[in-house]
Design a protein around this motif. Structure first.
Motif, PDB file in Angstrom:
ATOM      1  N   THR A  28      -8.377  15.518  -7.698  1.00 26.39           N
ATOM      2  CA  THR A  28      -7.797  16.843  -7.625  1.00 26.39           C
ATOM      3  C   THR A  28      -7.304  17.173  -6.232  1.00 26.39           C
ATOM      4  OG1 THR A  28      -9.970  17.789  -7.153  1.00 26.39           O
ATOM      5  CG2 THR A  28      -9.301  17.682  -9.455  1.00 26.39           C
ATOM      6  N   LEU A  29      -7.415  16.218  -5.320  1.00 24.71           N
ATOM      7  CA  LEU A  29      -7.021  16.479  -3.938  1.00 24.71           C
ATOM      8  C   LEU A  29      -5.520  16.340  -3.761  1.00 24.71           C
ATOM      9  CD1 LEU A  29      -9.800  14.475  -2.121  1.00 24.71           C
ATOM     10  CD2 LEU A  29      -9.651  16.937  -2.367  1.00 24.71           C
ATOM     11  N   PRO A  30      -4.931  17.150  -2.882  1.00 20.99           N
ATOM     12  CA  PRO A  30      -3.503  17.023  -2.614  1.00 20.99           C
ATOM     13  C   PRO A  30      -3.197  15.735  -1.879  1.00 20.99           C
ATOM     14  CG  PRO A  30      -4.511  18.543  -1.054  1.00 20.99           C
ATOM     15  CD  PRO A  30      -5.566  18.214  -2.072  1.00 20.99           C
ATOM     16  N   ASP A  31      -1.930  15.324  -1.961  1.00 20.69           N
ATOM     17  CA  ASP A  31      -1.510  14.116  -1.263  1.00 20.69           C
ATOM     18  C   ASP A  31      -1.450  14.395   0.229  1.00 20.69           C
ATOM     19  OD1 ASP A  31       1.560  12.205  -1.085  1.00 20.69           O
ATOM     20  OD2 ASP A  31      -0.505  11.653  -0.625  1.00 20.69           O
ATOM     21  N   GLN A  32      -2.276  13.704   0.996  1.00 21.27           N
ATOM     22  CA  GLN A  32      -2.324  13.902   2.442  1.00 21.27           C
ATOM     23  C   GLN A  32      -2.189  12.536   3.100  1.00 21.27           C
ATOM     24  OE1 GLN A  32      -2.421  16.743   4.012  1.00 21.27           O
ATOM     25  NE2 GLN A  32      -2.994  18.197   2.417  1.00 21.27           N
ATOM     26  N   THR A  33      -0.970  12.169   3.484  1.00 22.65           N
ATOM     27  CA  THR A  33      -0.759  10.878   4.111  1.00 22.65           C
ATOM     28  C   THR A  33      -1.031  10.992   5.601  1.00 22.65           C
ATOM     29  OG1 THR A  33       0.925  10.357   2.482  1.00 22.65           O
ATOM     30  CG2 THR A  33       0.906   9.047   4.496  1.00 22.65           C
ATOM     31  N   ARG A  34      -1.874  10.100   6.112  1.00 14.33           N
ATOM     32  CA  ARG A  34      -2.246  10.136   7.520  1.00 14.33           C
ATOM     33  C   ARG A  34      -2.055   8.754   8.109  1.00 14.33           C
ATOM     34  NH1 ARG A  34      -5.207  12.249   4.258  1.00 14.33           N
ATOM     35  NH2 ARG A  34      -6.748  10.607   4.122  1.00 14.33           N
ATOM     36  N   PRO A  35      -1.974   8.629   9.416  1.00 15.39           N
ATOM     37  CA  PRO A  35      -1.727   7.322  10.017  1.00 15.39           C
ATOM     38  C   PRO A  35      -2.759   6.265   9.634  1.00 15.39           C
ATOM     39  CG  PRO A  35      -1.382   9.065  11.630  1.00 15.39           C
ATOM     40  CD  PRO A  35      -1.951   9.715  10.410  1.00 15.39           C
ATOM     41  N   ARG A 421     -11.936  11.351  -4.851  1.00 10.04           N
ATOM     42  CA  ARG A 421     -11.169  10.125  -5.007  1.00 10.04           C
ATOM     43  C   ARG A 421      -9.736  10.347  -4.512  1.00 10.04           C
ATOM     44  NH1 ARG A 421     -11.135   8.169 -10.769  1.00 10.04           N
ATOM     45  NH2 ARG A 421     -11.441  10.330 -11.434  1.00 10.04           N
ATOM     46  N   THR A 422      -8.997   9.257  -4.413  1.00  9.50           N
ATOM     47  CA  THR A 422      -7.613   9.361  -3.961  1.00  9.50           C
ATOM     48  C   THR A 422      -6.736   9.939  -5.066  1.00  9.50           C
ATOM     49  OG1 THR A 422      -6.936   7.174  -4.748  1.00  9.50           O
ATOM     50  CG2 THR A 422      -7.982   7.285  -2.573  1.00  9.50           C
ATOM     51  N   ASP A 423      -5.456  10.166  -4.734  1.00  7.10           N
ATOM     52  CA  ASP A 423      -4.523  10.692  -5.726  1.00  7.10           C
ATOM     53  C   ASP A 423      -4.438   9.806  -6.971  1.00  7.10           C
ATOM     54  OD1 ASP A 423      -3.849  12.828  -4.079  1.00  7.10           O
ATOM     55  OD2 ASP A 423      -2.275  11.703  -3.070  1.00  7.10           O
ATOM     56  N   LEU A 424      -4.622   8.506  -6.784  1.00  2.19           N
ATOM     57  CA  LEU A 424      -4.591   7.586  -7.918  1.00  2.19           C
ATOM     58  C   LEU A 424      -5.974   7.348  -8.529  1.00  2.19           C
ATOM     59  CD1 LEU A 424      -1.986   4.888  -6.824  1.00  2.19           C
ATOM     60  CD2 LEU A 424      -1.706   6.706  -8.508  1.00  2.19           C
ATOM     61  N   GLY A 425      -6.999   7.959  -7.956  1.00  6.29           N
ATOM     62  CA  GLY A 425      -8.326   7.873  -8.561  1.00  6.29           C
ATOM     63  C   GLY A 425      -9.241   6.820  -7.995  1.00  6.29           C
ATOM     64  N   ALA A 426      -8.831   6.117  -6.926  1.00  2.97           N
ATOM     65  CA  ALA A 426      -9.697   5.105  -6.324  1.00  2.97           C
ATOM     66  C   ALA A 426     -10.772   5.754  -5.464  1.00  2.97           C
ATOM     67  CB  ALA A 426      -8.867   4.140  -5.491  1.00  2.97           C
ATOM     68  N   LEU A 427     -11.908   5.086  -5.357  1.00  2.00           N
ATOM     69  CA  LEU A 427     -13.002   5.557  -4.509  1.00  2.00           C
ATOM     70  C   LEU A 427     -12.789   5.046  -3.090  1.00  2.00           C
ATOM     71  CD1 LEU A 427     -15.793   4.874  -7.097  1.00  2.00           C
ATOM     72  CD2 LEU A 427     -15.459   7.100  -5.998  1.00  2.00           C
ATOM     73  N   ARG A 436     -10.707  15.217   2.589  1.00  6.10           N
ATOM     74  CA  ARG A 436      -9.648  14.298   2.196  1.00  6.10           C
ATOM     75  C   ARG A 436     -10.145  12.856   2.297  1.00  6.10           C
ATOM     76  NH1 ARG A 436      -5.174  16.182   6.445  1.00  6.10           N
ATOM     77  NH2 ARG A 436      -6.866  15.340   7.740  1.00  6.10           N
ATOM     78  N   PRO A 437      -9.759  11.992   1.343  1.00 10.41           N
ATOM     79  CA  PRO A 437     -10.125  10.575   1.449  1.00 10.41           C
ATOM     80  C   PRO A 437      -9.615   9.978   2.754  1.00 10.41           C
ATOM     81  CG  PRO A 437      -9.248  11.061  -0.725  1.00 10.41           C
ATOM     82  CD  PRO A 437      -8.998  12.275   0.117  1.00 10.41           C
ATOM     83  N   ALA A 438     -10.398   9.069   3.321  1.00  9.92           N
ATOM     84  CA  ALA A 438     -10.024   8.438   4.590  1.00  9.92           C
ATOM     85  C   ALA A 438     -10.404   6.967   4.543  1.00  9.92           C
ATOM     86  CB  ALA A 438     -10.718   9.139   5.757  1.00  9.92           C
ATOM     87  N   ALA A 439      -9.856   6.198   5.487  1.00 13.49           N
ATOM     88  CA  ALA A 439     -10.085   4.755   5.606  1.00 13.49           C
ATOM     89  C   ALA A 439      -9.467   4.033   4.420  1.00 13.49           C
ATOM     90  CB  ALA A 439     -11.555   4.440   5.797  1.00 13.49           C
ATOM     91  N   VAL A 440     -10.160   3.035   3.891  1.00 14.81           N
ATOM     92  CA  VAL A 440      -9.564   2.172   2.875  1.00 14.81           C
ATOM     93  C   VAL A 440     -10.000   2.602   1.476  1.00 14.81           C
ATOM     94  CG1 VAL A 440     -11.436   0.496   2.804  1.00 14.81           C
ATOM     95  CG2 VAL A 440      -9.085  -0.278   2.401  1.00 14.81           C
ATOM     96  N   ALA A 441      -9.140   2.317   0.494  1.00 17.40           N
ATOM     97  CA  ALA A 441      -9.478   2.549  -0.914  1.00 17.40           C
ATOM     98  C   ALA A 441      -8.765   1.482  -1.749  1.00 17.40           C
ATOM     99  CB  ALA A 441      -9.038   3.940  -1.349  1.00 17.40           C
ATOM    100  N   PRO A 442      -9.417   0.957  -2.766  1.00 15.62           N
ATOM    101  CA  PRO A 442     -10.810   1.211  -3.147  1.00 15.62           C
ATOM    102  C   PRO A 442     -11.782   0.467  -2.247  1.00 15.62           C
ATOM    103  CG  PRO A 442      -9.890  -0.481  -4.553  1.00 15.62           C
ATOM    104  CD  PRO A 442      -8.757  -0.025  -3.663  1.00 15.62           C
ATOM    105  N   LEU A 443     -13.032   0.933  -2.232  1.00 16.11           N
ATOM    106  CA  LEU A 443     -14.111   0.212  -1.566  1.00 16.11           C
ATOM    107  C   LEU A 443     -15.029  -0.356  -2.640  1.00 16.11           C
ATOM    108  CD1 LEU A 443     -15.154  -0.352   1.380  1.00 16.11           C
ATOM    109  CD2 LEU A 443     -16.927   1.326   0.863  1.00 16.11           C
ATOM    110  N   GLY A 444     -15.176  -1.675  -2.645  1.00 15.51           N
ATOM    111  CA  GLY A 444     -15.935  -2.322  -3.701  1.00 15.51           C
ATOM    112  C   GLY A 444     -17.388  -1.903  -3.761  1.00 15.51           C
ATOM    113  N   TRP A 445     -18.038  -1.713  -2.611  1.00 15.57           N
ATOM    114  CA  TRP A 445     -19.450  -1.348  -2.617  1.00 15.57           C
ATOM    115  C   TRP A 445     -19.658   0.007  -3.293  1.00 15.57           C
ATOM    116  CZ3 TRP A 445     -23.076  -0.406   2.219  1.00 15.57           C
ATOM    117  CH2 TRP A 445     -24.413  -0.505   1.799  1.00 15.57           C
ATOM    118  N   THR A 446     -18.813   0.978  -2.954  1.00 19.75           N
ATOM    119  CA  THR A 446     -18.935   2.286  -3.590  1.00 19.75           C
ATOM    120  C   THR A 446     -18.668   2.192  -5.088  1.00 19.75           C
ATOM    121  OG1 THR A 446     -18.241   3.370  -1.538  1.00 19.75           O
ATOM    122  CG2 THR A 446     -18.118   4.667  -3.551  1.00 19.75           C
TER     123      THR A 446
END
Length: 466
Positions: A28-35, A421-427, A436-446
Motif C-alpha cells: 500500500t506504500l507509494p512509489d518512492q524511488t531513491r538512489p 512490502r515494495t510496490d510489487l509486493g516483495a519483502l 518506505r522500503p529500503a535496500a534490496v528486495a526481495p531478501l531471501g532470509w525475510t
C-alpha cells in the motif's frame, strides 16, 4: 495504510484460519524511488532454469504481478516476462501465448506444494515470498540472499532457512538441492566460508568463518529428516555433512562449555563485542540448537553413539548458557548491563523448548529494539542507521511469537511486514523512518522467516528436543 478496524478483521481471520477473504495484492506504500533503491521486485521465467531480472523502478508505477506468478503486467497493459529457456526479459501483448505458459508454470509449482497461511489475507505475501525464493535458488542449489551486488552470494545461514521454508511449503526437492550445495561446499573439518559464489567457490574477502552457520545447517538437515515425506529421509552425503559439522562443534567447546568467539549474523568482528573473550548469544544459541538437532538426527537414524556424544556436548553448552548468559537476562554478550539483540529468539521456540525466563527476555528485547516506524533494530546501540528497521529481525520476533502461541503479537508483526512490502509486493531488507522500503528486495532470509511464521500459525513447527 490499513485502518485499525481492518487490521482487527485480519487478525481474527488469521487466528481462526478461516479461509474466507480474498488475498491482498502488493504494498500500500507509494512509489518512492531513491538512489539506494535498486528494484521493487524480480521478473521471473517459467521453466528451467529459473532466470530472473530486476524490474526497473521507474516502470513499476501501475505495474503488478499477474496472480500467483513472477510475470508482470505493466501499466500500459503489456506483459513483461522471461520466456522458457531464456535469460532476458521480453515485453509482449497480454494475449501472447508465452504469457500463459509462464504463468501456468509458476502456478503449477505452487500447486505442487502448499502455501503457508492458506487463503488468509497473508496469502499474497506468502506467494510472493515462495516465488522469490524459487527465483533466488539456482539449479545447483545455490540460493542467494538477493540478486543485487553484495547480496548475490550464498550465506550458509540464509540458505539453511531457505531449505526449511521449502520444506514447510511442500517442496522437498528444492530443500534437498540447497542442502546438497551446502554439503558440497563444506570443508573436511566441517566448516563453511562466510559466503559463496553461485558456483560454490568461497568468497575470499577477509571474512572469517561464522560459526553460527554450523548450527543453522544442522537444524536444516534435522528438519529435512523430520518434515520430509516418509521414505525421503536424509541422504548419505547429507549425513556426512551433519557428522562433520556436529563433530567440529563438539571439539570446539572450551572448559567452560562454550564455543570460541566468532562472527554471527551481525557479521561483526568478535573483538568489537562487549565481551570479546566469549562468543555472542548469536553464536551460542545456534550451536546449542545444532548439537541438539544432530543428536536427535543420529538417534533417529540408529547412530546412538554419535547421538549420546553430541547430546552431552549440547548439555555442556546449555549449562554454560545458564552460568554465563542467564544471570544477566540473555544479552548479546554475557556482561552486566549487556546489550540486547534479536538473537535471544534463538534460545526460544521454534529453535528450543519454551522457557519462561527466555520468553521474558525475548519480550524485553523486542521492546528495547522497537522503532517509531513500528519495526525493530537488530540490536541496541546499533552501529548502522538508528532510524531504519530491519525486516529479518522483525520476522524473527514474529516467528517466535507464532511458535510460542502469542497470536496477537504474531499478527501485528505480520501486518507490519505485509504493509511495508515494495510496490510489487516483495519483502525488502529494510524500512526507513518514513515507512518506505529500503535496500534490496526481495531478501531471501525475510521471505523464509515469513513463510515459517505463517506455517507455525497453522501447526507448531517441530523443535529440536533438549
Amino acid at each position: 495504510m490499513t485502518s485499525p478496524g481492518a487490521r482487527r478483521v485480519r487478525r481474527t481471520i488469521a487466528f481462526s484460519l478461516v479461509m474466507m477473504l480474498a488475498a491482498t495484492c502488493g504494498s500500500t506504500l507509494p512509489d518512492q524511488t531513491r538512489p539506494e533503491w535498486a528494484s521493487p521486485g524480480l521478473i521471473g521465467g517459467g521453466g528451467w532454469p529459473f532466470a530472473h531480472r530486476p524490474m526497473d523502478a521507474t516502470e513499476a508505477a501501475g505495474a503488478a504481478y499477474l496472480p500467483d506468478s513472477s510475470v508482470v503486467r505493466l501499466a500500459d497493459g503489456r506483459v513483461r516476462l522471461i520466456q522458457f529457456g531464456g535469460q532476458q526479459p521480453i515485453t509482449v501483448p497480454a494475449d501472447d501465448p508465452r504469457v500463459a505458459t509462464a504463468v501456468r508454470d509458476d502456478r503449477g509449482w505452487l500447486a505442487a506444494g502448499r502455501i503457508p497461511g492458506g487463503d488468509t489475507v497473508y496469502r499474497d505475501m506468502a506467494v510472493r515470498a515462495l516465488l522469490d525464493l524459487r527465483l533466488l535458488t539456482r539449479p545447483n542449489g545455490a540460493t542467494t540472499a538477493s540478486w543485487y551486488r553484495q547480496w548475490r552470494y550464498v550465506w550458509p545461514r540464509d540458505a539453511a532457512f531457505a531449505a526449511v521454508a521449502f520444506l514447510v511449503s511442500g517442496h522437498p526437492a528444492e530443500a534437498r538441492r540447497v542442502l546438497r550445495f551446502l554439503a558440497r561446499t563444506q570443508t573436511e573439518p566441517g566448516l563453511w566460508a562466510a559466503r559463496y559464489k553461485l558456483d560454490g567457490t568461497p568468497v575470499t574477502d577477509g571474512r572469517r568463518t561464522q560459526l553460527d552457520s554450523l548450527g543453522w545447517v544442522l537444524w536444516a538437515g534435522w528438519f529435512l529428516d523430520v518434515y520430509a515425506p516418509a521414505g525421503e529421509a536424509v541422504l548419505p552425503e547429507l549425513w556426512t555433512m551433519v557428522r562433520r559439522a556436529a563433530d567440529h562443534l563438539e571439539s570446539s567447546l572450551d572448559v567452560e562449555g562454550l564455543p570460541p568467539p566468532s562472527s554471527d549474523y551481525f557479521e561483526r568482528d568478535p573483538g568489537k563485542e562487549q565481551d570479546p573473550r566469549r562468543p555472542t548469544l548469536g553464536v551460542v544459541g545456534p550451536v546449542l540448537m545444532g548439537l541438539r538437532a544432530a543428536a536427535d538426527l543420529a538417534d533417529r537414524s540408529g547412530r546412538q553413539a554419535e547421538g549420546r556424544r553430541w547430546r552431552q556436548a549440547a548439555m555442556r553448552v546449555s549449562d554454560a548458557i545458564a552460568r554465563t548468559f542467564t544471570p544477566y537476562g540473555y544479552p548479546r554478550s554475557p556482561v552486566p548491563g549487556g546489550l540486547m539483540d534479536t538473537s535471544v529468539t534463538f534460545l526460544a521456540p521454534p529453535f528450543a523448548p519454551a522457557d519462561p525466563g527466555v520468553e521474558s527476555a525475548v519480550l524485553e528485547a523486542a521492546e528495547r529494539l522497537r522503532l517509531p516506524n513500528g519495526g525493530v533494530l537488530p540490536g541496541e546501540r546499533w552501529s548502522g542507521n538508528p532510524d531504519v528497521a530491519w525486516t529479518p529481525e522483525m520476522a524473527l520476533f514474529a516467528l517466535n511469537a507464532a511458535a510460542s502461541g502469542r497470536v496477537e503479537d504474531t499478527l501485528t508483526r505480520l501486518d507490519w511486514l505485509d504493509e511495508h512490502r515494495t510496490d510489487l509486493g516483495a519483502l525488502p531488507e529494510k524500512v526507513d523512518r518514513r515507512g518506505r522500503p529500503a535496500a534490496v528486495a526481495p531478501l531471501g532470509w525475510t521471505a523464509s522467516l515469513v513463510l515459517l511464521t505463517l506455517a507455525s500459525l497453522e501447526d507448531r513447527l517441530p523443535v529440536p528436543p533438549a
